[in-house]
Structures are given as structure tokens and as C-alpha cells.
Design a protein around this motif. Structure first.
Motif, PDB file in Angstrom:
ATOM      1  N   GLY A 155       0.800  -1.224   0.000  1.00  0.00           N
ATOM      2  CA  GLY A 155       0.000   0.000   0.000  1.00  0.00           C
ATOM      3  C   GLY A 155       0.830   1.270   0.000  1.00  0.00           C
ATOM      4  O   GLY A 155       0.341   2.341  -0.371  1.00  0.00           O
ATOM      5  N   HIS A 156       2.089   1.164   0.393  1.00  0.00           N
ATOM      6  CA  HIS A 156       2.926   2.364   0.461  1.00  0.00           C
ATOM      7  C   HIS A 156       4.047   2.356  -0.580  1.00  0.00           C
ATOM      8  O   HIS A 156       5.006   3.113  -0.460  1.00  0.00           O
ATOM      9  CB  HIS A 156       3.412   2.591   1.898  1.00  0.00           C
ATOM     10  CG  HIS A 156       2.223   2.701   2.809  1.00  0.00           C
ATOM     11  ND1 HIS A 156       1.515   3.887   2.951  1.00  0.00           N
ATOM     12  CD2 HIS A 156       1.552   1.758   3.499  1.00  0.00           C
ATOM     13  CE1 HIS A 156       0.466   3.648   3.736  1.00  0.00           C
ATOM     14  NE2 HIS A 156       0.467   2.376   4.073  1.00  0.00           N
ATOM     15  N   ILE A 157       3.885   1.532  -1.610  1.00  0.00           N
ATOM     16  CA  ILE A 157       4.679   1.708  -2.828  1.00  0.00           C
ATOM     17  C   ILE A 157       4.177   2.979  -3.505  1.00  0.00           C
ATOM     18  O   ILE A 157       2.972   3.209  -3.599  1.00  0.00           O
ATOM     19  CB  ILE A 157       4.510   0.481  -3.766  1.00  0.00           C
ATOM     20  CG1 ILE A 157       5.411  -0.655  -3.288  1.00  0.00           C
ATOM     21  CG2 ILE A 157       4.804   0.856  -5.214  1.00  0.00           C
ATOM     22  CD1 ILE A 157       5.460  -1.843  -4.227  1.00  0.00           C
TER      23      ILE A 157
ATOM     24  N   PRO B  93      -1.952  13.074  -0.554  1.00  0.00           N
ATOM     25  CA  PRO B  93      -1.303  12.762   0.717  1.00  0.00           C
ATOM     26  C   PRO B  93      -1.771  11.410   1.261  1.00  0.00           C
ATOM     27  O   PRO B  93      -2.907  11.007   1.037  1.00  0.00           O
ATOM     28  CB  PRO B  93      -1.737  13.896   1.643  1.00  0.00           C
ATOM     29  CG  PRO B  93      -2.953  14.480   1.019  1.00  0.00           C
ATOM     30  CD  PRO B  93      -2.833  14.246  -0.458  1.00  0.00           C
ATOM     31  N   CYS B  94      -0.870  10.723   1.952  1.00  0.00           N
ATOM     32  CA  CYS B  94      -1.175   9.384   2.469  1.00  0.00           C
ATOM     33  C   CYS B  94      -1.183   9.404   3.999  1.00  0.00           C
ATOM     34  O   CYS B  94      -0.491  10.216   4.618  1.00  0.00           O
ATOM     35  CB  CYS B  94      -0.123   8.398   1.969  1.00  0.00           C
ATOM     36  SG  CYS B  94      -0.431   6.689   2.465  1.00  0.00           S
ATOM     37  N   GLY B  95      -1.932   8.507   4.592  1.00  0.00           N
ATOM     38  CA  GLY B  95      -2.002   8.388   6.045  1.00  0.00           C
ATOM     39  C   GLY B  95      -0.654   8.119   6.684  1.00  0.00           C
ATOM     40  O   GLY B  95      -0.467   8.373   7.885  1.00  0.00           O
ATOM     41  N   CYS B  96       0.303   7.628   5.899  1.00  0.00           N
ATOM     42  CA  CYS B  96       1.625   7.322   6.458  1.00  0.00           C
ATOM     43  C   CYS B  96       2.476   8.574   6.626  1.00  0.00           C
ATOM     44  O   CYS B  96       3.544   8.524   7.226  1.00  0.00           O
ATOM     45  CB  CYS B  96       2.355   6.314   5.576  1.00  0.00           C
ATOM     46  SG  CYS B  96       2.904   6.986   3.991  1.00  0.00           S
ATOM     47  N   GLY B  97       1.994   9.701   6.070  1.00  0.00           N
ATOM     48  CA  GLY B  97       2.783  10.928   6.127  1.00  0.00           C
ATOM     49  C   GLY B  97       3.437  11.273   4.808  1.00  0.00           C
ATOM     50  O   GLY B  97       3.905  12.397   4.607  1.00  0.00           O
TER      51      GLY B  97
ATOM     52  N   GLY C   5       1.336  10.146  -2.640  1.00  0.00           N
ATOM     53  CA  GLY C   5       1.415   9.385  -3.883  1.00  0.00           C
ATOM     54  C   GLY C   5       1.512   7.879  -3.688  1.00  0.00           C
ATOM     55  O   GLY C   5       1.759   7.148  -4.649  1.00  0.00           O
ATOM     56  N   CYS C   6       1.292   7.396  -2.457  1.00  0.00           N
ATOM     57  CA  CYS C   6       1.310   5.946  -2.218  1.00  0.00           C
ATOM     58  C   CYS C   6       0.098   5.299  -2.900  1.00  0.00           C
ATOM     59  O   CYS C   6      -0.951   5.936  -3.070  1.00  0.00           O
ATOM     60  CB  CYS C   6       1.211   5.630  -0.731  1.00  0.00           C
ATOM     61  SG  CYS C   6       2.534   6.315   0.278  1.00  0.00           S
ATOM     62  N   LEU C   7       0.240   4.003  -3.235  1.00  0.00           N
ATOM     63  CA  LEU C   7      -0.879   3.241  -3.789  1.00  0.00           C
ATOM     64  C   LEU C   7      -2.122   3.388  -2.914  1.00  0.00           C
ATOM     65  O   LEU C   7      -3.223   3.590  -3.414  1.00  0.00           O
ATOM     66  CB  LEU C   7      -0.478   1.762  -3.913  1.00  0.00           C
ATOM     67  CG  LEU C   7      -1.602   0.804  -4.311  1.00  0.00           C
ATOM     68  CD1 LEU C   7      -2.150   1.140  -5.693  1.00  0.00           C
ATOM     69  CD2 LEU C   7      -1.100  -0.639  -4.262  1.00  0.00           C
TER      70      LEU C   7
HETATM   71 ZN   LIG Z   1       1.743   5.823   2.422  1.00  0.00          ZN
END
Ligand SMILES: [Zn+2]
Length: 312
Positions: free
Chosen positions: A155-157, A166-170, A173-175
Motif C-alpha cells: 500500500g505504500h509503494i 497525501p497518504c495516512g503514512c505521512g 502518492g502511495c498506492l
Molecule cells: Zn503511504
């Protein structure tokens, strides 16, 4: 007989799973919202109590992140548990029995390898595309954990490095930021999608809510914005899967979770992007399939952690 437990942000499930992977006597409870750690624990303890007599081990799938294998959990969707010692508490309730825990997406991947399309396949990635995008990696017939139990986090590729959402990981552009159900429905709403329009009056009436399932149904019915949203998700998935395939030399990718039933509107663009980017000869053999196992996959995989511990 194994006691299998699957813990998510909206529901908890527990069941007996036998050595063939058959799921028996499933019990479910709503995950209490805005609850403290002990209220959440009591809900789980009450859920599993009737299933406790006679079990020989306990397998647990839970939303991440967690410390692994010790099992202190901090599920993103369950704010009441932060560093909650879930494995230790279950070990206290079931003294002397093996208790194993892993990320819920990894349990789904394990289930698919053990009892789904992955049977007999040496190298596969089992994915979940739902509220989040997760996965588990099986190479050489064994689950790959990585240094901290987090291998397989597809999911974070990054699939949109320039200007991706923006992604929840910070990161961005993550999947997951592109293809998770809520991101797709938000994208579609912003472009004029109204849930249920394409499906017509009387059809899918229960799906007039803003859900990934409703979006998928509208895409199948030909709604142009819903189709564009599925195409956006499918292409992002295909790009990420192409990268994973080159890195890990995979035979099979399975896609479970809410969007796995989206059909051609998702899988068509996915295959197109995959064939565009997976050009090395070895990568062309990859098959991508909707997961064979449904809602019970998390329970089957959790049980496999105990029943087939030498591989998973
Ligand atoms: Zn991410």
C-alpha cells in the motif's frame, strides 16, 4: 481446533477453525467506538468465551501497526488501543496454549496461500484493497515477515511521486492514497458522482451510501465518473503490482477486500497498466486474480499462523 480471532475497526469476529481450514461457529460483535482499552478487551473476551472450551491454540489477525511477534497493537482504526498487549492478554486467558498474532492483511494473504488460489503456488503476493491497501508476501512457500513483521506493505509503494495525494503514512502518492475505497469515492464525488444513479431506481437501493461497493456497482452499470474512478484505481494497482513482480519474481497476485468484486472496470485497467510496465520476460507469467476466499479469510489465516506455523 483453533480459536481464530479477526479484529477490525468496525467489527470483531471469532470462530473455531479446524485443521483443514473450515470455519465453524463464527461469532461477531461490533467494535465499540470511542471506547477505552478495557472496554474493548471486555467486548473481545465476551466474544471468545463461548468458544474457549477445548481449543488447542489461538490465532489472531488485527489491524496494524503492531509490534511483532510480541503483539502490542495500536490499530489505526481503534484509537482506544495504543500499545495494548493483546497477545499477552490472550496468553493470560489461555495459559499453556500457543497464541500467535499478525497484521490482518497478512492473515488474508496467508489464507489465500493456504486455502485459496495460492495452493501449490510458491511465490505470491496476497493483497487487500478496502478502506486501506495491504498485503502479505509468500516466497518459496513461506510467509516473509521482514525485520519487524511488516514485509508486504504494498500500500505504500509510490505510484504518483509528483503531486500524488497525501497518504495516512505521512508521505504522498502511495498506492493506498490513490486506491483505497474512501479515496476513490471522494475522487468520484468531487467529479459529480451520485451514488446509485447509474444502477437505476430500485436497483442497489441499499447502496445509495457513499461506499466503494456502490462506486463499483455504478461502474459496472456504466456510470462514466465511477468508471473513471475504477480506472484510476486499477492503473495504480497495476503499476504497483508490476514493481512488486519485478522485485519478487511472483507467480500470482490475489486481490481481496471490498473492491475485489469490482470486475472488469477495475481489473481491465489493472491488467493494461501491468502489461505496460511488467516487460521483463519472467514477469509476464504473473496472474492477477480476485481472492478465492471472502469475509472469512482473516479467520482462516489467523488459524494458519498456529496450525501451519512452520510456513506462516
Ligand atoms: Zn503511504
Amino acid at each position: 481446533m483453533i480459536l481464530a480471532i479477526d479484529i477490525g475497526g468496525t467489527k470483531m469476529a471469532a470462530a473455531h477453525v479446524d485443521e483443514d481450514g473450515a470455519v465453524l461457529s463464527t461469532r461477531r460483535a461490533a467494535t465499540p467506538q470511542d471506547a477505552d482499552a478495557e472496554t474493548l478487551w471486555k467486548t473481545l473476551a465476551d466474544l471468545v468465551e463461548p468458544l474457549a472450551p477445548g481449543v488447542t491454540g489461538v490465532g489472531v489477525g488485527c489491524g496494524g501497526p503492531m509490534t511483532w511477534p510480541s503483539g502490542e497493537v495500536s490499530p489505526l482504526n481503534i484509537p482506544g488501543w495504543r500499545d495494548f498487549p493483546l497477545r499477552a492478554r490472550l496468553a493470560g486467558r489461555f495459559p499453556g496454549l500457543p497464541v500467535r498474532i499478525h497484521n490482518d492483511a497478512i492473515c488474508v494473504a496467508v489464507a489465500e496461500h493456504w486455502r485459496g488460489h495460492g495452493r501449490g503456488v510458491a511465490d505470491m503476493l496476497g493483497m487487500v484493497v478496502s478502506t486501506g491497501v495491504g498485503g502479505g508476501l509468500v516466497l518459496g512457500g513461506r510467509l516473509i515477515n521482514g525485520g519487524t513483521g511488516n514485509a508486504g506493505h504494498i500500500g505504500h509503494i509510490v505510484v504518483e511521486p509528483d503531486g500524488g495525494p497525501p497518504c495516512g503514512c505521512g508521505g504522498h502518492g502511495c498506492l493506498e492514497a490513490v486506491a483505497r475505497g474512501p479515496a476513490l469515492t471522494e475522487w468520484a464525488l468531487a467529479r459529480g458522482w451520485t451514488p446509485g444513479t447509474a444502477a437505476g431506481d430500485g436497483l442497489y437501493r441499499e447502496d445509495r451510501a457513499v461506499t466503494g461497493r456502490a462506486l463499483a456497482a455504478d461502474a459496472l452499470a456504466g456510470d462514466p465518473v465511477a468508471l473513471a474512478a475504477m480506472r484510476r484505481a486499477g492503473r495504480a494497482l497495476g503499476i504497483a503490482i508490476a514493481s512488486a513482480t519485478h522485485l519478487c519474481d511472483l507467480d500470482l497476485v490475489t486481490i481481496g477486500g471490498g473492491l475485489s468484486q469490482a470486475g472488469e472496470p477495475l481489473f481491465g485497467p489493472l491488467e493494461e497498466a501491468l502489461r505496460e510496465h511488467a516487460r521483463m520476460a519472467f514477469a509476464r507469467r504473473l496472474r492477477v486474480l480476485p481472492a478465492a476466499l471472502g469475509q472469512e479469510a482473516g479467520l482462516v489465516g489467523a488459524a494458519a499462523l498456529v496450525l501451519v506455523g512452520d510456513r506462516y
